[in-house]
Design a protein around this motif. Structure first.
Motif, mmCIF file in Angstrom:
data_model
loop_
_atom_site.group_PDB
_atom_site.id
_atom_site.type_symbol
_atom_site.label_atom_id
_atom_site.label_comp_id
_atom_site.label_asym_id
_atom_site.label_seq_id
_atom_site.Cartn_x
_atom_site.Cartn_y
_atom_site.Cartn_z
ATOM 1 N N ARG A 16 53.516 42.432 29.532
ATOM 2 C CA ARG A 16 52.328 42.081 28.764
ATOM 3 C C ARG A 16 52.450 40.696 28.153
ATOM 4 O O ARG A 16 51.678 40.321 27.308
ATOM 5 N N ARG A 17 53.440 39.938 28.602
ATOM 6 C CA ARG A 17 53.660 38.591 28.074
ATOM 7 C C ARG A 17 53.584 37.577 29.212
ATOM 8 O O ARG A 17 54.074 37.807 30.311
ATOM 9 N N ALA A 18 52.955 36.435 28.920
ATOM 10 C CA ALA A 18 52.968 35.300 29.839
ATOM 11 C C ALA A 18 53.649 34.135 29.141
ATOM 12 O O ALA A 18 53.480 33.934 27.932
ATOM 13 N N VAL A 19 54.424 33.377 29.883
ATOM 14 C CA VAL A 19 55.072 32.177 29.368
ATOM 15 C C VAL A 19 54.553 30.986 30.150
ATOM 16 O O VAL A 19 54.572 30.980 31.393
ATOM 17 N N ILE A 20 54.094 29.963 29.435
ATOM 18 C CA ILE A 20 53.547 28.755 30.057
ATOM 19 C C ILE A 20 54.466 27.588 29.724
ATOM 20 O O ILE A 20 54.718 27.296 28.547
ATOM 21 N N GLU A 353 41.387 35.511 39.108
ATOM 22 C CA GLU A 353 42.334 36.459 39.694
ATOM 23 C C GLU A 353 42.822 37.484 38.672
ATOM 24 O O GLU A 353 43.103 38.636 39.022
ATOM 25 N N LEU A 354 42.907 37.090 37.396
ATOM 26 C CA LEU A 354 43.311 38.049 36.362
ATOM 27 C C LEU A 354 42.252 39.127 36.144
ATOM 28 O O LEU A 354 42.573 40.253 35.758
ATOM 29 N N ILE A 355 41.013 38.794 36.375
ATOM 30 C CA ILE A 355 39.952 39.792 36.275
ATOM 31 C C ILE A 355 40.094 40.827 37.391
ATOM 32 O O ILE A 355 39.826 42.013 37.208
ATOM 33 N N ARG A 356 40.578 40.364 38.544
ATOM 34 C CA ARG A 356 40.712 41.246 39.705
ATOM 35 C C ARG A 356 42.035 42.007 39.728
ATOM 36 O O ARG A 356 42.109 43.106 40.293
ATOM 37 N N HIS A 357 43.080 41.406 39.160
ATOM 38 C CA HIS A 357 44.421 41.975 39.265
ATOM 39 C C HIS A 357 45.117 41.902 37.910
ATOM 40 O O HIS A 357 45.106 40.862 37.267
ATOM 41 N N PRO A 358 45.746 42.977 37.474
ATOM 42 C CA PRO A 358 46.483 42.935 36.203
ATOM 43 C C PRO A 358 47.696 42.026 36.300
ATOM 44 O O PRO A 358 48.146 41.647 37.391
ATOM 45 N N LEU A 359 48.245 41.687 35.137
ATOM 46 C CA LEU A 359 49.341 40.735 35.068
ATOM 47 C C LEU A 359 50.549 41.185 35.881
ATOM 48 O O LEU A 359 51.263 40.351 36.454
ATOM 49 N N ASP A 360 50.801 42.480 35.956
ATOM 50 C CA ASP A 360 51.986 42.955 36.662
ATOM 51 C C ASP A 360 51.714 43.304 38.129
ATOM 52 O O ASP A 360 52.567 43.881 38.801
ATOM 53 N N ASP A 361 50.536 42.940 38.645
ATOM 54 C CA ASP A 361 50.243 43.150 40.059
ATOM 55 C C ASP A 361 51.039 42.123 40.872
ATOM 56 O O ASP A 361 50.889 40.916 40.671
ATOM 57 N N PRO A 362 51.884 42.558 41.789
ATOM 58 C CA PRO A 362 52.706 41.617 42.553
ATOM 59 C C PRO A 362 51.902 40.657 43.423
ATOM 60 O O PRO A 362 52.426 39.643 43.881
ATOM 61 N N ARG A 363 50.617 40.971 43.648
ATOM 62 C CA ARG A 363 49.776 40.082 44.460
ATOM 63 C C ARG A 363 49.182 38.937 43.657
ATOM 64 O O ARG A 363 48.684 37.968 44.233
ATOM 65 N N LEU A 364 49.208 39.039 42.330
ATOM 66 C CA LEU A 364 48.493 38.082 41.475
ATOM 67 C C LEU A 364 48.958 36.648 41.703
ATOM 68 O O LEU A 364 48.141 35.754 41.950
ATOM 69 N N ALA A 365 50.257 36.399 41.602
ATOM 70 C CA ALA A 365 50.763 35.031 41.636
ATOM 71 C C ALA A 365 50.418 34.338 42.951
ATOM 72 O O ALA A 365 50.016 33.169 42.969
ATOM 73 N N ARG A 366 50.575 35.060 44.056
ATOM 74 C CA ARG A 366 50.283 34.462 45.361
ATOM 75 C C ARG A 366 48.801 34.104 45.470
ATOM 76 O O ARG A 366 48.433 33.033 45.986
ATOM 77 N N ARG A 367 47.950 34.978 44.988
ATOM 78 C CA ARG A 367 46.512 34.716 45.051
ATOM 79 C C ARG A 367 46.134 33.509 44.194
ATOM 80 O O ARG A 367 45.294 32.688 44.578
ATOM 81 N N VAL A 368 46.741 33.406 43.023
ATOM 82 C CA VAL A 368 46.470 32.253 42.155
ATOM 83 C C VAL A 368 46.919 30.967 42.833
ATOM 84 O O VAL A 368 46.222 29.943 42.790
ATOM 85 N N GLN A 369 48.091 31.001 43.487
ATOM 86 C CA GLN A 369 48.605 29.790 44.120
ATOM 87 C C GLN A 369 47.701 29.340 45.255
ATOM 88 O O GLN A 369 47.466 28.137 45.434
ATOM 89 N N ARG A 370 47.195 30.276 46.019
ATOM 90 C CA ARG A 370 46.280 29.915 47.103
ATOM 91 C C ARG A 370 44.974 29.355 46.552
ATOM 92 O O ARG A 370 44.428 28.374 47.075
ATOM 93 N N ALA A 371 44.456 29.953 45.485
ATOM 94 C CA ALA A 371 43.222 29.447 44.870
ATOM 95 C C ALA A 371 43.428 28.062 44.277
ATOM 96 O O ALA A 371 42.541 27.203 44.333
ATOM 97 N N THR A 372 44.614 27.823 43.732
ATOM 98 C CA THR A 372 44.928 26.506 43.178
ATOM 99 C C THR A 372 44.963 25.455 44.284
ATOM 100 O O THR A 372 44.494 24.323 44.095
ATOM 101 N N GLY A 373 45.506 25.807 45.433
ATOM 102 C CA GLY A 373 45.510 24.880 46.558
ATOM 103 C C GLY A 373 44.098 24.496 46.971
ATOM 104 O O GLY A 373 43.809 23.322 47.238
ATOM 105 N N LYS A 374 43.194 25.466 47.003
ATOM 106 C CA LYS A 374 41.801 25.174 47.351
ATOM 107 C C LYS A 374 41.144 24.283 46.301
ATOM 108 O O LYS A 374 40.360 23.378 46.628
#
Length: 477
Positions: A16-20, A353-374
């Motif tokens: 439940r924690r994010a570090v930036i 992506e956070l609206i679609r996937h909870p923070l602990d969803d293993p798919r979240l980070a990959r999806r964010v990275q692909r969206a960032t590339g676009k």
């Protein structure tokens, strides 16, 4: 005794924690995206961030001209409602485009049509300070000052946190997290961290025109409160170093003037050479305006202007629990003004992506990275498609398709000098308000074939009052 299944409330705190990592514009916008979806967001930054709009060590490029285009400004407002108004209350100006712009593009002077988009004009210090104040007021968001990341924790499959160090006493601590966001900018160590975890080296592209920036601030004369942004761009079609001059009205009745020159035509920090350099660009309008103006600062020079992109989205394996945003993914020649807007779009992609996937969803980070590339694609294409053509520029030459695209974009830009519908479409794309693909519709192609339909302007599109001021200044100098 039967044990019930663990609920979300029973998960370890790290989920439940994010570090930036990095508390600049990108980091703060990422915090805004994460705050509604986490119990705690911890921002980590090496600097002691100032309590008011002021320069900071970790952002030396902030002293130069920064234009926040409407595409980025709207996205920031959606992430942090009320930011627009706070910018204006602090002295920033909302300048209509192209109404409040006197700009010489490579294809000619841009007409000051009625408002099509807009920009926020002020210092980068003010932009960052307002966003920082807004983000740190969000529930659960905290800041660790004078702290730097040491290494990622976890494995090639899953990053579980980060080890950080206090820069004052050297003590270290572990911050476990469901998501680690690298927003450390140009100096990001993510490529090395990933290889340390056993991942492949990320593919990187670099286009370097050798650009140098020189900036000085002047006292704006009385009667110029509504003065436009004035800009003289370089023309990459000429086989000479690209030199530009930009005047931006900023808070506290000042003019921020930034000059730039590519390899072989760089400005210097000599104050006696500042105005002469502005006079040798394609039109001397900026030099005429500052002739005799009261300088408030010396000349600040920056050379870190390389275009660099890291294609994290192409890695065959990407660890859950990590995403890289903003300048840590791609940096651009600042003359195009896209860095902050791309950072905002990347943070918005994280929110989506956070609206679609909870923070602990293993798919979240990959999806964010692909969206960032676009989100990076348009700004990267616009910057490198121009910079690679300056004399002495280094980097990969664009493929034939990119050269055809550049020729078409040149034709669109020429047409925009005389057709308001094309100008609207081009300005919307350049401000990252609409996709670049909107310039390739059948109607746009037909308009580009027809051309501008008006004779080009022969001089700066300044009003009678603005011209009167310029002539008076020229007479006094």
């Amino acid at each position: 005794m039967h044990q019930p299944n663990r609920t979300t409330d029973d998960r370890p705190a790290r989920h439940r924690r994010a570090v930036i990592l990095g508390a600049g514009m990108t980091g703060m916008l990422a915090a805004a995206a994460l705050a509604p979806h986490t119990d705690e967001v911890i921002l980590v930054d090496r600097d002691e961030l100032p309590p008011a709009p002021a320069p900071r060590k970790g952002l030396p490029q902030a002293r130069h001209a920064h234009l926040l285009w409407s595409g980025g400004a709207r996205t920031i407002e959606s992430l942090l409602p009320g930011t627009h108004q706070r910018w204006l209350e602090a002295g920033a100006r909302r300048i209509a485009l192209p109404t409040g712009l006197a700009s010489l593009s490579p294809q000619g002077w841009i007409r000051r049509w009625p408002e099509m988009q807009y920009l926020i004009a002020c210092t980068r210090d003010l932009l960052d300070w307002v966003v920082r104040e807004q983000a740190l007021a969000l529930p659960g968001v905290t800041l660790l000052r004078r702290t730097e990341p040491v290494t990622l924790l976890g494995s090639a499959r899953h990053v579980t946190g980060v080890r950080v160090r206090d820069t004052a006493d050297g003590t270290e601590q572990v911050l476990e997290a469901g998501l680690v966001v690298d927003a450390t900018g140009r100096g990001s160590r993510a490529p090395q961290w990933l290889t340390d975890l056993g991942l492949s080296r990320v593919h990187e592209e670099v286009v370097d025109s050798g650009l140098v920036y020189a900036t000085r601030i002047f006292r704006a004369p009385d009667g110029t409160e509504g003065f436009p942004v004035v800009n003289v761009q370089a023309d990459t079609r000429d086989p000479v170093p690209g030199q530009t001059a930009t005047l931006v009205p900023i808070e506290d009745r000042r003019w921020l003037v930034t000059l730039s020159g590519t390899r072989g035509g760089e400005p210097t920090k000599d104050p006696d050479l500042f105005e002469p350099f502005a006079r040798q660009v394609r039109h001397p309008v900026v030099a005429d305006l500052i002739a005799g103006a009261e300088p408030l600062t010396g000349v600040t020079v920056t050379r870190s202007t390389v275009n660099r992109r890291r294609y994290y989205e192409r890695l065959a394996t990407w660890p859950a629990g990590l995403t890289v945003l903003g300048d840590a993914v791609a940096t651009y020649n600042p003359v195009y003004g896209h860095g902050m807007s791309v950072a905002a779009h990347s943070a918005a992609a994280l929110r989506t992506e956070l609206i679609r996937h909870p923070l602990d969803d293993p798919r979240l980070a990959r999806r964010v990275q692909r969206a960032t590339g676009k989100a990076t694609d348009t700004a990267w294409a616009l910057a490198t498609g121009q910079d690679i053509h300056y004399p002495g520029a280094t980097g990969t030459q664009p493929p034939a398709a990119a050269r055809l695209l550049r020729a078409y974009m040149d034709r669109v830009a020429l047409t925009a000098t005389g057709r308001p519908s094309v100008a609207r479409a081009l300005i919307s794309a350049m401000t990252l308000s609409t996709p670049l693909t909107t310039l390739a519709t059948p109607d746009m192609m037909i308009a580009a074939l027809r051309g501008p339909g008006r004779r080009p302007l022969t001089g700066p599109p300044l009003t009678t009052a603005e011209l009167s001021f310029q002539h008076a200044r020229r007479a006094r100098s």
